[in-house]
Design an enzyme around this catalytic site. Structure first.
Site: not given
Ligand code: NAD
Length: 419
Positions: A107, A219, A221-224
């Site tokens: 990382k 959440g 974002g990308n994952a949710g």
């Molecule tokens: P992202 O930045 O695209 O989305 C994050 C989301 O969380 C946003 O919708 C944001 O509004 C929301 N958020 C922030 N603070 C919040 C709160 N207090 N309450 C509720 N929602 C809140 O990030 P992502 O890529 O979707 O990643 C999310 C998680 O998944 C992280 O922990 C990341 O490490 C993990 N993850 C992501 C990937 C990936 O490929 N994208 C891979 C492995 C793990």
């Protein structure tokens, strides 16, 4: 591990110690695996747009390269600290081993507020980072990927800068690149898709029908968002609540996940969408306490704590984010009968498709979306089975089982190399 007070670092240390105890790991291996093998701290001089020189701190950590070159994201964020990066690098070791990928864990990060620097400055920063790390990078050494505030464009700049050091094209030096530069099909939705496969298996394990099962996702974002679309669309679950940092929206008979995701992509926050045709408003705390079949925290670490764990009423809690459940919450959830599917399993889809990208780059191939999906499903299925059987055979929680499998595989590789 020198954890400092970072919650993710404390949590990673806690789970590692439990796994090491359960495996009766000898003290030498325990010592070796509890600290990173390599940690490079560098200072990056960047000439900013106004002609002034500014210096940024950066770190790249390789926790283990016993099973293969290090793999792990690169974040550009003000909060980046060596303690956090060390913990995340170790998590990547266990996650890659659990997914049975030929990678170790790494990382990295640069301490910078991305919103305060221009694209040109971000490009210059990325080039300075590659200049500083070049001898330690490469498809057989250390392979970064996007993470917080780094995206496919940063990966493209990274690959381009590395080319000068390697005297040629080396697309396999980073993953998460744009498709035009060798990125894989399916990478954007890979984490969500991997989580959805695990949810399907875990519901069947709990004797719960997939069709109509209720799910709440924190959440968006990308994952949710990806998870909401897949579960609410092709898999036919009832997505009753989603939220972002502004708050959430709830509808008992199921939200229109596709419409919400599209509106979010067009710039709306979830709370702006609540209260009308989409559904009623609810807070993030209320979302965590919904009585649902599946609760998927997909936003931040540390949202389920010793204080609020007793309010969780989900049948399954699937950690799509990294570290959403703090160690103190685990026994409380277990006591209430909430089964927790740990992050190193539930979020393993992203790095698995990164592996596919690396394989395609090295073989000069391009896979179809169907091939990516079929192979991802196969890998997620194998990892789920490894965890489920370990949990059942040794009467462990899914978390302890997943950590044991991950740590055991890395330890085995270390043993073969050294004894
Ligand atoms: P992202 O930045 O695209 O989305 C994050 C989301 O969380 C946003 O919708 C944001 O509004 C929301 N958020 C922030 N603070 C919040 C709160 N207090 N309450 C509720 N929602 C809140 O990030 P992502 O890529 O979707 O990643 C999310 C998680 O998944 C992280 O922990 C990341 O490490 C993990 N993850 C992501 C990937 C990936 O490929 N994208 C891979 C492995 C793990």
């Amino acid at each position: 591990m020198s954890a400092g007070s970072d919650p993710l670092a404390l949590s990673a240390r806690h789970h590692f110690q439990r796994a090491a105890d359960g495996l009766e790991l000898d003290s030498g291996l325990r010592d070796l695996l509890s600290e990173p093998r390599r940690e490079l701290r560098v200072r990056l001089p960047v000439v900013m747009d106004d002609g002034e020189l500014q210096v940024f701190d950066a770190v790249r950590v390789v926790h283990s390269d016993a099973r293969g070159p290090a793999k792990g994201g690169l974040r550009y964020a003000p909060s980046v600290s060596p303690g956090e990066v060390r913990a995340l690098a170790a998590l990547m070791s266990w996650k890659c081993a659990l997914m049975d990928l030929p990678f170790g864990g790494g990382k990295g990060g640069v301490t910078v507020d991305r919103s305060s620097i221009s694209d040109q400055e971000t490009r210059a920063l990325t080039e300075a980072l590659v200049d500083a790390l070049a001898p330690f990078l490469g498809p057989d050494r250390d392979i970064p990927a996007p993470d917080m505030y780094t995206d496919e464009r940063v990966m493209a700049w990274f690959m381009d800068a590395y080319r000068r050091h390697a005297a040629g094209q080396v697309p396999g030096v980073v993953t998460g690149k744009p498709r035009a530069l060798g990125g894989s099909r399916g990478r954007n939705r890979a984490t969500a898709r991997g989580s959805a496969h695990i949810i399907r298996q875990a519901l069947a394990w709990c004797d719960r029908e997939l069709e109509g099962a209720s799910v709440a996702i924190q959440g968006f974002g990308n994952a949710g968002r990806g998870l909401a679309r897949i579960l609410g669309g092709e898999l036919g679950l009832r997505v009753v609540a989603v939220s972002d940092s502004s708050g959430g929206v709830y509808r008992e008979d199921g939200l229109d996940a596709e419409a919400l995701a599209t509106a979010k992509e067009e710039g709306a926050s979830v709370s702006e969408l609540a209260g009308g045709e989409h559904g009623d408003a609810l807070t993030n705390e209320e979302l965590l306490a919904l009585e649902v079949d599946v609760l998927a925290p997909a936003a931040l670490e540390g949202v389920v704590t010793e204080e609020n764990a007793s309010r969780v009423r989900a049948r399954l809690l699937v950690e799509t984010a990294n570290g959403p459940v703090l160690p103190g919450a685990d026994p409380i959830l277990e006591e209430s009968g909430v089964r927790v599917v740990p992050d190193i399993l539930a979020s393993g889809g992203g790095v698995t498709v990164s592996w596919f990208e690396w394989v395609q780059n090295r073989s000069g191939d391009r896979w179809s979306a169907d091939k990516v999906e079929a192979r991802l499903q196969e890998r997620m299925g194998l990892a789920w089975e490894a965890v489920r059987t370990r949990a059942e055979d040794r009467e462990l929680s899914l978390r302890d089982a997943a950590w044991q499998v991950g740590v055991e595989r890395v330890a085995e590789a270390e043993r073969y190399r050294r004894v």
